[in-house]
Write a protein that holds these residues in place. Structure first.
Motif, PDB file in Angstrom:
ATOM      1  N   ALA A  30       7.614   6.496  -2.407  1.00 14.51           N
ATOM      2  CA  ALA A  30       6.278   7.023  -2.100  1.00 14.51           C
ATOM      3  C   ALA A  30       5.778   7.943  -3.208  1.00 14.51           C
ATOM      4  N   ASP A  31       4.449   7.967  -3.376  1.00  9.82           N
ATOM      5  CA  ASP A  31       3.818   8.816  -4.384  1.00  9.82           C
ATOM      6  C   ASP A  31       2.955   9.928  -3.788  1.00  9.82           C
ATOM      7  N   VAL A  38       4.081   7.051   5.951  1.00 11.88           N
ATOM      8  CA  VAL A  38       4.116   5.622   6.284  1.00 11.88           C
ATOM      9  C   VAL A  38       5.482   5.045   5.923  1.00 11.88           C
ATOM     10  N   ARG A  39       5.987   5.375   4.758  1.00 15.67           N
ATOM     11  CA  ARG A  39       7.279   4.870   4.309  1.00 15.67           C
ATOM     12  C   ARG A  39       8.389   5.272   5.270  1.00 15.67           C
ATOM     13  N   ASN A  40       8.405   6.544   5.669  1.00 19.31           N
ATOM     14  CA  ASN A  40       9.441   7.013   6.595  1.00 19.31           C
ATOM     15  C   ASN A  40       9.418   6.231   7.901  1.00 19.31           C
ATOM     16  N   LEU A  59       4.488  -0.976  -1.380  1.00 23.38           N
ATOM     17  CA  LEU A  59       3.529  -0.285  -0.538  1.00 23.38           C
ATOM     18  C   LEU A  59       2.698   0.686  -1.359  1.00 23.38           C
ATOM     19  N   LYS A  60       1.398   0.679  -1.153  1.00 28.07           N
ATOM     20  CA  LYS A  60       0.492   1.650  -1.773  1.00 28.07           C
ATOM     21  C   LYS A  60      -0.398   2.187  -0.668  1.00 28.07           C
TER      22      LYS A  60
END
Length: 148
Positions: A30-31, A38-40, A59-60
């Motif tokens: 993630a950035d 969202v990633r978690n 994923l962005k």
């Protein structure tokens, strides 16, 4: 009668065992704060981090907060909307072939109180709520793609 209705129901894992196979998915780093949320959610939904996953999810995620419902003497915004958008591509780790791709978004409403700190906290919480919703939508898309 109710037994007849329940006969068509099936209980299956969201993304898990299909035809006896367990599909693992790794999620790109993630950035941003919204992307990390969202990633978690996705990593937890996929059963945790995997070193050698069957699929890679690129994923962005972007987020924005805008004011709505102007009011008051100075026509200041008293409410707002947080929008989180996720663009994703699910790729086979073995071949690099794109299995599924798309974008999803979710909104969350928020009140904008007069205190600056309270406004910032309300914005963060609204983005978090929208991010959780987006993660659920992406998870459903991935589950459908892996079920084909």
């Amino acid at each position: 009668m109710s037994l007849g209705l329940l006969a068509g129901c099936q209980v299956r894992p969201l993304y898990g065992s299909l035809n006896g196979q367990h599909h693992s998915v790794s999620v790109s780093p993630a950035d941003s704060r919204a992307e990390q949320t969202v990633r978690n959610e996705l990593v937890l939904g996929f059963g945790g981090e995997r070193a050698n996953a069957d699929y890679r999810l690129d994923l962005k995620v972007t987020s924005s907060v805008g004011g709505i419902l102007p009011g008051g003497i100075d026509n200041e915004f008293s409410a707002g909307r947080a929008t989180v958008t996720a663009i994703y591509a699910l790729k086979s780790a073995a071949t690099g072939e794109t299995v599924a791709s798309g974008s999803r978004f979710a909104d969350a409403q928020l009140d904008l109180p007069s205190q600056h700190f309270a406004q910032e906290r309300a914005k963060l919480e609204a983005v978090d709520r929208a991010a959780h919703s987006v993660a659920a939508l992406v998870m459903a898309d991935i589950a459908a793609a892996l079920d084909r």
